[in-house]
Design a protein around this motif. Structure first.
Motif, PDB file in Angstrom:
ATOM      1  N   TYR B 506       1.858  -7.176  -3.948  1.00  0.00           N
ATOM      2  CA  TYR B 506       1.973  -7.078  -5.403  1.00  0.00           C
ATOM      3  C   TYR B 506       3.389  -6.697  -5.837  1.00  0.00           C
ATOM      4  O   TYR B 506       4.048  -5.870  -5.181  1.00  0.00           O
ATOM      5  N   SER B 507       3.838  -7.276  -6.931  1.00  0.00           N
ATOM      6  CA  SER B 507       5.015  -6.763  -7.627  1.00  0.00           C
ATOM      7  C   SER B 507       4.527  -6.359  -9.009  1.00  0.00           C
ATOM      8  O   SER B 507       4.076  -7.206  -9.788  1.00  0.00           O
ATOM      9  N   LEU B 508       4.593  -5.078  -9.278  1.00  0.00           N
ATOM     10  CA  LEU B 508       3.949  -4.582 -10.502  1.00  0.00           C
ATOM     11  C   LEU B 508       4.924  -3.787 -11.364  1.00  0.00           C
ATOM     12  O   LEU B 508       4.735  -2.606 -11.627  1.00  0.00           O
ATOM     13  N   ASP B 509       6.007  -4.437 -11.776  1.00  0.00           N
ATOM     14  CA  ASP B 509       7.011  -3.743 -12.597  1.00  0.00           C
ATOM     15  C   ASP B 509       6.453  -3.352 -13.963  1.00  0.00           C
ATOM     16  O   ASP B 509       6.858  -2.366 -14.550  1.00  0.00           O
ATOM     17  N   HIS B 510       5.515  -4.153 -14.475  1.00  0.00           N
ATOM     18  CA  HIS B 510       4.940  -3.856 -15.796  1.00  0.00           C
ATOM     19  C   HIS B 510       3.700  -2.972 -15.697  1.00  0.00           C
ATOM     20  O   HIS B 510       3.138  -2.593 -16.699  1.00  0.00           O
ATOM     21  N   GLY B 511       3.285  -2.732 -14.483  1.00  0.00           N
ATOM     22  CA  GLY B 511       2.068  -1.931 -14.319  1.00  0.00           C
ATOM     23  C   GLY B 511       0.838  -2.652 -14.814  1.00  0.00           C
ATOM     24  O   GLY B 511      -0.069  -2.045 -15.379  1.00  0.00           O
ATOM     25  N   SER B 573      -9.909  -6.214   1.141  1.00  0.00           N
ATOM     26  CA  SER B 573      -8.476  -6.478   1.070  1.00  0.00           C
ATOM     27  C   SER B 573      -7.624  -5.361   1.642  1.00  0.00           C
ATOM     28  O   SER B 573      -8.018  -4.199   1.662  1.00  0.00           O
ATOM     29  N   ILE B 574      -6.415  -5.807   2.037  1.00  0.00           N
ATOM     30  CA  ILE B 574      -5.329  -4.864   2.298  1.00  0.00           C
ATOM     31  C   ILE B 574      -4.317  -5.116   1.193  1.00  0.00           C
ATOM     32  O   ILE B 574      -4.014  -6.268   0.872  1.00  0.00           O
ATOM     33  N   MET B 575      -3.830  -4.043   0.569  1.00  0.00           N
ATOM     34  CA  MET B 575      -2.936  -4.206  -0.565  1.00  0.00           C
ATOM     35  C   MET B 575      -1.614  -3.525  -0.275  1.00  0.00           C
ATOM     36  O   MET B 575      -1.599  -2.395   0.214  1.00  0.00           O
ATOM     37  N   LEU B 576      -0.509  -4.220  -0.567  1.00  0.00           N
ATOM     38  CA  LEU B 576       0.787  -3.591  -0.326  1.00  0.00           C
ATOM     39  C   LEU B 576       1.783  -4.025  -1.389  1.00  0.00           C
ATOM     40  O   LEU B 576       1.558  -5.001  -2.113  1.00  0.00           O
ATOM     41  N   SER B 577       2.869  -3.254  -1.474  1.00  0.00           N
ATOM     42  CA  SER B 577       3.866  -3.535  -2.499  1.00  0.00           C
ATOM     43  C   SER B 577       4.884  -4.536  -1.959  1.00  0.00           C
ATOM     44  O   SER B 577       5.066  -4.686  -0.752  1.00  0.00           O
ATOM     45  N   LYS B 578       5.537  -5.187  -2.904  1.00  0.00           N
ATOM     46  CA  LYS B 578       6.578  -6.170  -2.551  1.00  0.00           C
ATOM     47  C   LYS B 578       7.652  -5.498  -1.702  1.00  0.00           C
ATOM     48  O   LYS B 578       8.102  -6.044  -0.696  1.00  0.00           O
ATOM     49  N   SER B 579       8.030  -4.263  -2.097  1.00  0.00           N
ATOM     50  CA  SER B 579       9.139  -3.629  -1.382  1.00  0.00           C
ATOM     51  C   SER B 579       8.773  -3.357   0.071  1.00  0.00           C
ATOM     52  O   SER B 579       9.571  -3.585   0.977  1.00  0.00           O
ATOM     53  N   TYR B 580       7.507  -2.930   0.326  1.00  0.00           N
ATOM     54  CA  TYR B 580       7.097  -2.688   1.717  1.00  0.00           C
ATOM     55  C   TYR B 580       7.031  -4.013   2.474  1.00  0.00           C
ATOM     56  O   TYR B 580       7.480  -4.113   3.618  1.00  0.00           O
ATOM     57  N   ALA B 581       6.518  -5.060   1.817  1.00  0.00           N
ATOM     58  CA  ALA B 581       6.422  -6.376   2.450  1.00  0.00           C
ATOM     59  C   ALA B 581       7.810  -6.883   2.826  1.00  0.00           C
ATOM     60  O   ALA B 581       8.024  -7.396   3.929  1.00  0.00           O
ATOM     61  N   ASP B 582       8.751  -6.704   1.891  1.00  0.00           N
ATOM     62  CA  ASP B 582      10.117  -7.157   2.175  1.00  0.00           C
ATOM     63  C   ASP B 582      10.727  -6.353   3.314  1.00  0.00           C
ATOM     64  O   ASP B 582      11.407  -6.892   4.179  1.00  0.00           O
ATOM     65  N   ASN B 583      10.471  -5.035   3.289  1.00  0.00           N
ATOM     66  CA  ASN B 583      11.010  -4.155   4.342  1.00  0.00           C
ATOM     67  C   ASN B 583      10.620  -4.602   5.738  1.00  0.00           C
ATOM     68  O   ASN B 583      11.419  -4.540   6.661  1.00  0.00           O
ATOM     69  N   ILE B 584       9.335  -4.981   5.875  1.00  0.00           N
ATOM     70  CA  ILE B 584       8.895  -5.352   7.216  1.00  0.00           C
ATOM     71  C   ILE B 584       9.064  -6.859   7.455  1.00  0.00           C
ATOM     72  O   ILE B 584       8.617  -7.393   8.461  1.00  0.00           O
ATOM     73  N   GLY B 585       9.724  -7.530   6.507  1.00  0.00           N
ATOM     74  CA  GLY B 585      10.072  -8.930   6.699  1.00  0.00           C
ATOM     75  C   GLY B 585       8.907  -9.881   6.636  1.00  0.00           C
ATOM     76  O   GLY B 585       8.861 -10.878   7.355  1.00  0.00           O
TER      77      GLY B 585
END
Lengths: 233, 757
Positions: B506-511, B573-585
């Motif tokens: 997820y990318s949730l800048d607007h919440g 589901s497994i849910m994660l943030s864009k930043s964590y997804a990007d971090n682990i490539g």
């Protein structure tokens, strides 16, 4: 003083379409402080008379005055009040509450009577001081009837009404119960009305009322009532 | 002559007989109704699947299967039939309606049944066979022209037939949809010839298989036949199968829980009532005995009562059972809103007949036992009236406090303890009433909070746009995100071990999206790990702090993910943030946008959009059905409470008649006596309510786990539920208390106090 004034009282029961006259135009006056025995064969109407006097039932016509007050027109609540303070009942079958102890059975009436006596004293007086905490089933028939007498007297009523009080007892016990009844009535100045078909009991009465077929046959004043011991049983 | 006595005795105890009949009827009715529910589904769903060749396995290949592939599969021993299969969700032209455009090469597998119109013709390159349900809802008939558009290609043609299909028994085409909407969703079958005419090629990413083989064998044999490993999905994972069987399982669970309570109450009511009737009939039993009737004859006479109650109760109960069954399962019920099925005939499981027979036998035995115990010994003994157990002093009476209690209190305490079975039944009746109320209202509360948590509060956007990931490049997606000022989500299919799940980045800048921790409790995505849902945590035995290895389905990518928290989720589901997804490539492709923009322009990159309101609306019928069920349960609980309490009240009244008459003779007013009785009633009710609350909460917990383990519901019971349940239960108890105590006025003192004969 006249305590009971019954005038032209009839009580008719309806059984289906059929009417049955249990009492037919009965009039009777009774003096205060006396022992009165109502005698008659079964079905004569003596229990009906007693029930009317006790406020368990109301007449179809006529008036019943107790201490000058007409009880024949009272509603259910007023009748309950009359039963609570005006009369004490003693039944052939004792009618004690099985789930209450002896003392509680007697003390029970203190919750409703206007001017009750001490239940402890009364139980001692009838000789049950030792058995106060027992339940009715633990007592003999004579003892149960004594509880019933104590309960009736504790209300401190003007009249004690007894319906075949010795009917379920053997002669010896019956005599004891009658003796107790007589002495309690004397001591506390109560008018005692006993309904029975036992001729012997009539000998201890001041007044004997003969009832037959729903009518009063005769009222006999007994100038020399015998003490219970003197009656031949 | 005894028959006359039979009829008169029934008249004499009519309150008891009527309540026993009601209890037997309610017990059998509810038991049967709940069992008819699942059995009817089982039989009719099986028929629907059989009629249309519902597939047992689906072998998946995104690149498509060849004709040789399906031949190889068909040759596997144990495979009855196989068919290349395609199903894509396609919108109707100039409409939001979605339809599953379906082709099956072999109509015996995952096919359909024509309800109206022409039979299927695999050479027909023009016509469509459309969902009968959708057609009816949209006024379409055979011969009308129907058009769908998929990727700018029009699929149009005359409707040849109105059909039903097991594959679309429960037609859920959108993510997160719980109730099908047959007005907006349906399915359309076309022939392979049709596909060839319109697109020029045939393409089948699926082989559907009918087979009795177990899953492991199927996977192994498919691998052997195709020479390559493909994903094999068994029917348990297909919505129509899993949801329908879920309904049956729910039905079985409900049938094993609620009806048992009713049957237990019916049986207990029968035992106590029969015992009490025998007690009051004891002198009559003795009289018959002394007249020279044989024990057997007397027993037979009294057993007739049991038979009489059993037969009438059973007759009413069976009728009631079918009525309840029909209420649950008919084409116009919620179940009808849920399932698109041809047959709805009611069926009952065989063992329910056995249970009904057993209940009747039990009723007869109970009667015989009660009467036999009154008949024991000589005729003289039998003639004596029943002697209740003698009063004994209780420990409590030695306490000082006892002496200070009022007569009424003492009398009530002793009365309760003396008639333990009656007191127990009273409390049991109140507990049952309370329990059913709490559990039914609680289900309502829990569902409301579920909708509130997962839809109203969790979805903070107004509109969800689903992208066509095959058409859209990353630049296209970025442009759309900017255009709609959107948050987004990228969904990946993953496996943990052999189990398939979904993973969302997820990318949730607007919440626009919140994650549900508990009722009314929300969390945001961590930066240094993932959220997993409760079911994955349970199935994979994971806890916070663990690391979980996932492999992305269809690729060789594997990731080790750190579990930071456990949340509730509708899907597994497994849910994660864009930043964590990007971090682990991690590689992902955005496929959903969340936005507040309601007007979505047509775009080749957008496959559909769905407003939050539509999702919430689909729940309305769901909620309505729940409401009906709850209303039924509440009514039953109230009837049950009234019947049990009234029956006991009347019995105890009869037992205490003499005592009450004595009180009355002594000078107690009717009001006073009523108050004593009502006092006792209130004590029992307070006790019953106090026990009923935890019992209700417990039952609700069990129900939630058994019925809705899939939804990770949080148990919610509102204050109002407690209040209403308590008030209703007290109301029932008080109402019955009044009805019984009103009879005080009718106590005939003269009659009651006559010497017992």
């Amino acid at each position: 003083m006249k305590i009971v004034e019954i005038s032209h009282v009839s009580r008719v029961y309806k059984v289906g379409d059929h009417e049955q006259k249990a009492l037919d135009d009965v009039s009777l006056e009774l003096e205060s402080g006396k022992t009165i025995v109502i005698l008659g064969p079964s079905g004569a109407g003596k229990s009906t008379l007693l029930n009317l006097l006790g406020g368990l039932d109301s007449p179809t016509s006529g008036t019943i005055k107790i201490k000058g007050k007409d009880i024949s027109t009272l509603n259910a609540d007023q009748l309950a009040e009359y039963r609570a303070s005006g009369v004490g009942f003693i039944f052939q079958a004792y009618n004690l509450i099985p789930t209450l102890t002896v003392l509680e059975n007697v003390a029970l009436v203190k919750e409703i009577a206007k001017d009750p006596l001490s239940s402890h004293d009364m139980l001692r007086e009838v000789g049950l001081g030792e058995h106060m905490y027992k339940f009715p089933v633990e007592l003999s028939g004579g003892e149960q009837q004594r509880v019933s007498i104590a309960r009736a007297v504790t209300k401190n009523p003007d009249i004690l009404l007894c319906d075949e009080p010795t009917g379920a007892l053997d002669t010896e016990t019956g005599v004891m119960v009658l003796k107790l009844l007589q002495s309690m009535a004397k001591e506390h100045g109560k008018t005692t009305i006993i309904v029975t078909h036992n001729q012997n009991i009539a000998k201890m009465a001041d007044v004997v009322v003969h009832v037959k077929n729903g009518k009063i046959k005769e009222v006999i004043n007994n100038d020399k009532p015998l003490a219970v011991e003197e009656v031949e049983w | 002559m005894l028959f006359k006595k039979l009829i008169r005795t029934v008249g004499r105890y009519k309150a008891q007989f009527i309540s026993m009949i009601i209890m037997v009827a309610l017990g059998i009715g509810i038991f049967l109704g709940f069992n008819i529910e699942w059995k009817t589904l089982e039989v009719n769903v099986a028929k629907a699947f059989e009629d249309t060749g519902f597939a047992d396995y689906r072998i998946m290949n995104e690149r498509g299967f060849s004709a040789a592939d399906v031949e190889a599969i068909e040759k596997i021993e144990g495979v009855t039939a196989a068919s290349r299969f395609l199903s894509v969700t396609v919108p109707r032209k100039e409409s939001d309606d979605l339809l599953a455009l379906t082709i099956t090469e072999n109509p015996a597998v995952s096919g359909f049944k024509v309800i109206e119109g022409e039979a299927y013709d695999s050479e027909d390159a023009e016509g469509l066979w459309i969902s009968e349900r959708y057609a009816k809802e949209n006024d379409l008939s055979v011969g009308d022209t129907f058009t769908m558009v998929y990727k700018n290609i029009e699929f149009s043609g005359p409707i040849r037939g109105l059909v039903k299909s097991g594959e679309y028994l429960i037609c859920l085409l959108q993510e997160g949809q719980l109730m099908p909407d047959y007005q907006k969703n349906g399915f359309v079958y076309i022939s392979p010839a049709y596909m060839k005419r319109v697109i020029g090629i045939t393409f089948y990413p699926q082989i559907n298989v009918r087979s009795d083989l177990d899953k492991d064998t199927m996977i192994a044999k498919a691998e052997e036949a195709l020479g390559k490993t493909y994903m094999v999905v068994d029917k348990e994972l297909v919505t129509s199968y899993s949801e329908a069987h879920g309904e049956m399982e729910e039905g079985k669970t409900m049938a094993a829980l609620l009806p048992v309570i009713f049957l237990a109450i019916a049986v207990l009511t029968m035992i106590t009532t029969m015992h009490r009737i025998s007690i009051s009939e004891k002198t009559q039993i003795g009289t018959l005995k002394s007249l020279g009737f044989k024990d057997r004859r007397i027993l037979r006479h009294y057993t007739t009562y049991g038979v009489f109650i059993g037969l009438i109760g059973t007759a009413i109960g069976v009728g009631l059972g079918f009525l309840i069954g029909y209420m649950f399962v008919n084409p116009h019920s919620v179940m009808g809103d849920y399932m698109d099925m041809e047959h709805w005939e009611l069926h009952m499981p065989l063992y329910s007949i056995a249970v009904i027979v057993a209940i009747n036998i039990f009723l007869i035995l109970t009667t015989m036992y009660s009467v036999a115990s009154m008949m024991k010994g000589t005729a003289a003994e039998a003639l004596k009236p029943y002697a209740p157990k003698a009063m004994r002093r209780m420990w409590i009476e030695n306490k000082k406090a006892w002496k200070n209690l009022s007569f009424a209190t003492k009398w009530n305490i002793r009365d309760i303890l003396r008639h333990k079975s009656r007191s127990f039944m009273t409390v049991f009746g109140i507990v049952s009433c309370m329990l059913i109320l709490i559990a039914s209202f609680g289900i309502n509360d829990t569902l409301n909070s579920f909708i509130d948590d997962f839809f109203e509060k969790s979805m903070c956007y107004q509109n969800k746009i689903t992208l066509d990931i095959e058409q859209a490049s990353n630049a296209d997606v970025d442009a759309l995100i900017e255009k709609y000022d959107a948050d987004w989500c990228a969904e990946l299919g993953i496996q943990i071990g052999d189990n398939a799940y979904s993973m969302q980045v997820y990318s949730l800048d607007h919440g626009y999206y919140q994650f549900v921790k508990g009722h009314g409790e929300y969390i945001s995505l961590p930066e240094d790990g993932v959220l997993i849902c409760e079911r994955i945590a349970r199935k994979e035995n994971l806890k916070v702090g663990d690391t979980v290895s996932v492999s992305v389905y269809g690729t060789s990518e594997k990731y080790d993910l750190k579990v930071v928290d456990i949340a509730k989720s509708i899907s597994e589901s497994i849910m994660l943030s864009k930043s964590y997804a990007d971090n682990i490539g991690m590689n992902y492709q955005v496929n959903e946008l969340f936005t507040n923009v309601m007007e979505v322009e047509d775009s080749p990159f957008i496959s559909s959009s769905q407003s939050k309101q539509t999702v919430v609306d689909t729940f309305n019928s769901f909620i309505y059905i729940m409401f009906l069920m709850i209303a039924m349960l509440v009514i039953i609980a109230v009837i049950l409470g009234v019947v049990v309490l009234y029956n006991l009240g009347i019995m105890s009244y009869a037992e205490r008649y003499r005592e009450l008459a004595t009180l009355k003779v002594v000078g107690f007013k009717d009001r006073h006596i009523s108050r004593i009785l009502i006092d006792q009633n209130i004590w029992m009710t307070v006790l019953g309510v106090a026990l009923g609350i935890p019992a209700g909460v417990g039952i609700l917990k069990i129900l939630l786990v058994m019925l809705a383990g899939d939804y990770e519901l949080s148990l919610t019971i509102t204050f109002t539920t407690y209040l209403i349940s308590i008030l209703l239960t007290f109301g029932v108890s008080f109402f019955v208390g009044l009805m019984v105590s009103r009879k005080n006025k009718k106590i005939d003192m003269v009659e009651a106090l006559k010497v017992a004969e």
